[in-house]
Design an enzyme around this catalytic site. Structure first.
Site, PDB file in Angstrom:
ATOM      1  N   LYS A   1       0.831  -1.211   0.000  1.00  9.43           N
ATOM      2  CA  LYS A   1       0.000   0.000   0.000  1.00  9.43           C
ATOM      3  C   LYS A   1       0.866   1.261   0.000  1.00  9.43           C
ATOM      4  O   LYS A   1       0.637   2.193  -0.772  1.00  9.43           O
ATOM      5  CB  LYS A   1      -0.903   0.006   1.249  1.00  9.43           C
ATOM      6  CG  LYS A   1      -1.610   1.318   1.489  1.00  9.43           C
ATOM      7  CD  LYS A   1      -2.501   1.251   2.701  1.00  9.43           C
ATOM      8  CE  LYS A   1      -1.901   1.774   3.965  1.00  9.43           C
ATOM      9  NZ  LYS A   1      -1.707   3.234   4.016  1.00  9.43           N
ATOM     10  N   ASN A   2       1.865   1.285   0.875  1.00 10.18           N
ATOM     11  CA  ASN A   2       2.644   2.519   1.015  1.00 10.18           C
ATOM     12  C   ASN A   2       3.585   2.766  -0.160  1.00 10.18           C
ATOM     13  O   ASN A   2       4.178   3.835  -0.264  1.00 10.18           O
ATOM     14  CB  ASN A   2       3.439   2.509   2.331  1.00 10.18           C
ATOM     15  CG  ASN A   2       2.512   2.617   3.526  1.00 10.18           C
ATOM     16  OD1 ASN A   2       1.378   3.050   3.397  1.00 10.18           O
ATOM     17  ND2 ASN A   2       2.987   2.187   4.688  1.00 10.18           N
TER      18      ASN A   2
ATOM     19  N   CYS B   1      -4.477  13.289  12.671  1.00  9.48           N
ATOM     20  CA  CYS B   1      -5.171  12.044  12.398  1.00  9.48           C
ATOM     21  C   CYS B   1      -5.496  11.397  13.723  1.00  9.48           C
ATOM     22  O   CYS B   1      -5.250  11.993  14.774  1.00  9.48           O
ATOM     23  CB  CYS B   1      -4.359  11.130  11.483  1.00  9.48           C
ATOM     24  SG  CYS B   1      -3.095  10.228  12.323  1.00  9.48           S
TER      25      CYS B   1
ATOM     26  N   ARG C   1       0.135  15.291  12.449  1.00  9.61           N
ATOM     27  CA  ARG C   1       1.100  14.744  11.479  1.00  9.61           C
ATOM     28  C   ARG C   1       1.458  15.892  10.540  1.00  9.61           C
ATOM     29  O   ARG C   1       0.835  16.079   9.507  1.00  9.61           O
ATOM     30  CB  ARG C   1       0.489  13.553  10.722  1.00  9.61           C
ATOM     31  CG  ARG C   1       0.257  12.366  11.632  1.00  9.61           C
ATOM     32  CD  ARG C   1      -0.413  11.210  10.917  1.00  9.61           C
ATOM     33  NE  ARG C   1       0.453  10.516   9.990  1.00  9.61           N
ATOM     34  CZ  ARG C   1       0.051   9.502   9.227  1.00  9.61           C
ATOM     35  NH1 ARG C   1      -1.188   9.092   9.274  1.00  9.61           N
ATOM     36  NH2 ARG C   1       0.894   8.897   8.413  1.00  9.61           N
TER      37      ARG C   1
ATOM     38  N   ASP D   1       4.573   1.121  11.693  1.00 10.51           N
ATOM     39  CA  ASP D   1       3.349   0.460  11.241  1.00 10.51           C
ATOM     40  C   ASP D   1       3.179  -0.957  11.806  1.00 10.51           C
ATOM     41  O   ASP D   1       2.158  -1.594  11.552  1.00 10.51           O
ATOM     42  CB  ASP D   1       3.327   0.390   9.702  1.00 10.51           C
ATOM     43  CG  ASP D   1       2.896   1.711   9.083  1.00 10.51           C
ATOM     44  OD1 ASP D   1       2.397   2.576   9.815  1.00 10.51           O
ATOM     45  OD2 ASP D   1       3.062   1.859   7.858  1.00 10.51           O
TER      46      ASP D   1
ATOM     47  N   ARG E   1      -8.800  -0.285   4.667  1.00 12.28           N
ATOM     48  CA  ARG E   1      -7.927   0.699   4.032  1.00 12.28           C
ATOM     49  C   ARG E   1      -6.559   0.094   3.735  1.00 12.28           C
ATOM     50  O   ARG E   1      -5.871   0.551   2.823  1.00 12.28           O
ATOM     51  CB  ARG E   1      -7.729   1.922   4.943  1.00 12.28           C
ATOM     52  CG  ARG E   1      -8.955   2.779   5.071  1.00 12.28           C
ATOM     53  CD  ARG E   1      -8.625   4.056   5.799  1.00 12.28           C
ATOM     54  NE  ARG E   1      -7.463   4.697   5.191  1.00 12.28           N
ATOM     55  CZ  ARG E   1      -6.686   5.581   5.800  1.00 12.28           C
ATOM     56  NH1 ARG E   1      -6.952   5.960   7.044  1.00 12.28           N
ATOM     57  NH2 ARG E   1      -5.656   6.113   5.183  1.00 12.28           N
TER      58      ARG E   1
HETATM   59  C1  UD1 Z   1       5.335   7.414   8.611  1.00 14.63           C
HETATM   60  C2  UD1 Z   1       6.380   6.318   8.627  1.00 14.63           C
HETATM   61  C3  UD1 Z   1       6.027   5.372   7.512  1.00 14.63           C
HETATM   62  C4  UD1 Z   1       4.596   4.867   7.733  1.00 14.63           C
HETATM   63  C5  UD1 Z   1       3.592   6.030   7.848  1.00 14.63           C
HETATM   64  C6  UD1 Z   1       2.178   5.597   8.188  1.00 14.63           C
HETATM   65  C7  UD1 Z   1       8.770   6.551   9.152  1.00 14.63           C
HETATM   66  C8  UD1 Z   1      10.016   7.344   8.968  1.00 14.63           C
HETATM   67  N1  UD1 Z   1       7.680   6.932   8.469  1.00 14.63           N
HETATM   68  O1  UD1 Z   1       5.360   7.983   7.314  1.00 14.63           O
HETATM   69  O2  UD1 Z   1       6.942   4.302   7.482  1.00 14.63           O
HETATM   70  O3  UD1 Z   1       4.193   4.024   6.708  1.00 14.63           O
HETATM   71  O4  UD1 Z   1       4.051   6.883   8.877  1.00 14.63           O
HETATM   72  O5  UD1 Z   1       2.121   4.946   9.377  1.00 14.63           O
HETATM   73  O6  UD1 Z   1       8.762   5.585   9.889  1.00 14.63           O
HETATM   74  N2  UD1 Z   1       7.520  15.078  10.154  1.00 14.63           N
HETATM   75  C9  UD1 Z   1       7.553  16.434  10.399  1.00 14.63           C
HETATM   76  N3  UD1 Z   1       7.242  17.269   9.359  1.00 14.63           N
HETATM   77  C10 UD1 Z   1       6.902  16.804   8.121  1.00 14.63           C
HETATM   78  C11 UD1 Z   1       6.878  15.430   7.893  1.00 14.63           C
HETATM   79  C12 UD1 Z   1       7.191  14.589   8.939  1.00 14.63           C
HETATM   80  O7  UD1 Z   1       7.838  16.865  11.498  1.00 14.63           O
HETATM   81  O8  UD1 Z   1       6.646  17.614   7.226  1.00 14.63           O
HETATM   82  C13 UD1 Z   1       7.851  14.130  11.253  1.00 14.63           C
HETATM   83  C14 UD1 Z   1       6.622  13.317  11.649  1.00 14.63           C
HETATM   84  O9  UD1 Z   1       5.848  13.968  12.634  1.00 14.63           O
HETATM   85  C15 UD1 Z   1       7.255  12.040  12.146  1.00 14.63           C
HETATM   86  C16 UD1 Z   1       8.514  11.870  11.262  1.00 14.63           C
HETATM   87  O10 UD1 Z   1       8.791  13.191  10.769  1.00 14.63           O
HETATM   88  O11 UD1 Z   1       7.671  12.167  13.482  1.00 14.63           O
HETATM   89  C17 UD1 Z   1       8.365  10.898  10.125  1.00 14.63           C
HETATM   90  O12 UD1 Z   1       7.267  11.307   9.345  1.00 14.63           O
HETATM   91  P1  UD1 Z   1       6.987  10.768   7.873  1.00 14.63           P
HETATM   92  O13 UD1 Z   1       7.910   9.663   7.514  1.00 14.63           O
HETATM   93  O14 UD1 Z   1       6.848  11.898   6.947  1.00 14.63           O
HETATM   94  O15 UD1 Z   1       5.553  10.237   8.063  1.00 14.63           O
HETATM   95  P2  UD1 Z   1       4.776   9.443   7.035  1.00 14.63           P
HETATM   96  O16 UD1 Z   1       5.118   9.756   5.638  1.00 14.63           O
HETATM   97  O17 UD1 Z   1       3.377   9.566   7.520  1.00 14.63           O
END
Ligand code: UD1
Length: 417
Positions: free
Chosen positions: A22-23, A116, A121, A304, A396
């Protein structure tokens, strides 16, 4: 609303085929928008989220057909770079259109994703990267409007972010000049995106590393066929399930390399695991040693799988600690696991788990995709009957979960409430 009903206590045995990731597929679907063309994606999981992303592509003028895990996407007539609130609020991954829209149209209108179920996030890294590349971004009535011709830039992410790495990669593909992404995510989902973009004609160096260099290309070659990688999170969920219930299961269509740390932790727990290029066999006698775990960016333990790991540790022969270092608030499953009898305590992002002898079946409620998976696993191991409501969350992220588990001998069915 549908419910899942499980009579627990049966071991899992047999073979299960793991679906596509999915991801990985969600950003790749949006990447099809970068260059007009007719694309075929294979090994696409049939999920609520892949269908939602298909709808988004149709809303911007494309067409999508989806049969037998193969998706045909035609982006030739896409002409409306807008991702509305109605879709973004149901699936944050819609935010992945930002980079592709900027690449193709020098314009994007994307609803700002709020928090969420498990807390805030943020998307500030995505926006700062685009601004460094020359975009002007404003917020109007909850929608981000990004405009401008992009140029290359050097981007330093202060934290590893899968989403921001993906969006920046896609934005940089046709930008004027070279973009360097430092501290890039190297999750298999990002590597799959790099492979797709390279097939599109992108010039990307540093595949599988934390430094990606993209030389912007004015011309790309849209329209081709591409196979999505297997879903390591679905695979990890089945592995943890077998560790909980006991039994012997072989996972097919899986990449064991993507599950290195999960497999080594499961061995510490006491399971026997053998793997070859595309299958993994796990045997478990239900002996569960307590093993501490902290989530981290790849190749660390995936956030995850944190909820599912917690279900496993609840039945361990001792106490353990689970820390989520990616999302500090991602613990909504704890209150529901407690309904099965779990003994859990949370301080900040550190969960203490006291091993108990048994779970007892109970009615529980899903709160997000992975939390639902942990409740299903706990219910499979529990004595007696459990009912899991709000299972649209599980749909989902997991294709045919109840059919796959029935095939392994579980007493599980979906009912209309
Ligand atoms: C994250 C997980 C991903 C998982 C998804 C859904 C990691 C590194 N990422 O991805 O494997 O599939 O959740 O569960 O394990 N952040 C910021 N600002 C931003 C973007 C991110 O501060 O603009 C922080 C987030 O709060 C978090 C970290 O960076 O603490 C990692 O975030 P990110 O990898 O972007 O999150 P997802 O893409 O949702």
């Amino acid at each position: 609303m549908d419910k899942i009903v499980i009579n627990g206590g049966k071991p899992l045995n047999g073979e299960v085929i793991i679906s596509g990731a999915k991801n990985a597929v969600l950003p790749i679907m949006t990447a099809c928008v970068i260059e007009p063309g007719k694309y075929t994606l294979n090994n696409v999981p049939d999920l609520r989220d892949t269908r939602t992303m298909g709808r988004l592509i149709e809303m911007i003028g494309g067409s999508v057909q989806f049969h037998n895990n193969s998706m045909q996407i035609n982006t030739i007539n896409c002409d409306k770079p807008v991702a509305p609130y109605e879709l973004v609020k149901t699936m944050r991954a819609s935010f992945y259109v930002l980079g592709p829209f900027m690449s193709r149209y020098n314009y994007a209108e994307v609803s700002l994703p709020g928090g969420c179920a498990w807390g805030p996030r943020p998307v500030d890294f995505h926006l700062k990267a685009l601004e460094a590349m020359g975009a002007t971004i404003s917020l109007e009535r909850g929608n981000l409007i990004s405009k401008g011709e992009l140029h290359g830039a050097e981007i330093d992410f202060e934290k590893v972010s899968v989403g921001a790495t993906g969006n920046t990669l896609m934005a940089a593909l046709k930008a004027n000049g070279k973009t360097i992404i430092n501290n890039a995510a190297c999750e298999p989902d990002i590597t799959d995106l790099v492979d797709f973009l390279s097939k599109l004609g992108g010039d990307i160096k540093g595949r599988d590393t934390t430094k990606l260099t993209i030389q912007g290309m004015p011309e790309l070659n849209g329209g081709f066929e591409y196979d999505i990688i297997p879903d390591r999170i679905e695979a990890g969920t089945f592995l943890i399930g077998v560790a909980l219930t006991g039994g012997e299961v072989t996972l097919r269509n899986v990449n064991p390399e993507h599950l290195g740390v999960v497999i080594s932790k499961l061995k510490e727990v006491g399971t026997d695991i053998q793997s070859d290029d595309n299958s993994i066999t796990i045997r478990s006698s239900k002996k569960i040693n307590p093993v501490d775990m902290t989530t981290a960016a790849y190749p660390g333990f995936p956030t995850d799988l944190q909820a599912q790991w917690m279900a496993l540790m609840c039945l361990a022969s001792g106490d353990s600690t689970i820390i989520d270092d990616i999302y500090h608030d991602r613990f909504t499953h704890m209150a529901e696991l407690s309904r099965f009898g779990a003994n859990l305590h949370l301080v900040d992002n550190v969960a203490s788990v006291k091993g108990i002898e048994k779970f007892y079946g109970a009615p529980v409620m899903s709160t997000d995709i992975r939390a639902s998976a942990s409740l299903i696993l706990a219910a499979l191991a529990a004595d007696g009957k459990s009912e899991i409501s709000r299972i649209y969350h599980i749909d989902r992220g997991y294709e045919n979960i109840e059919l796959k588990l029935q095939g392994l001998g579980a007493d599980i069915k979906r009912t209309k409430a």
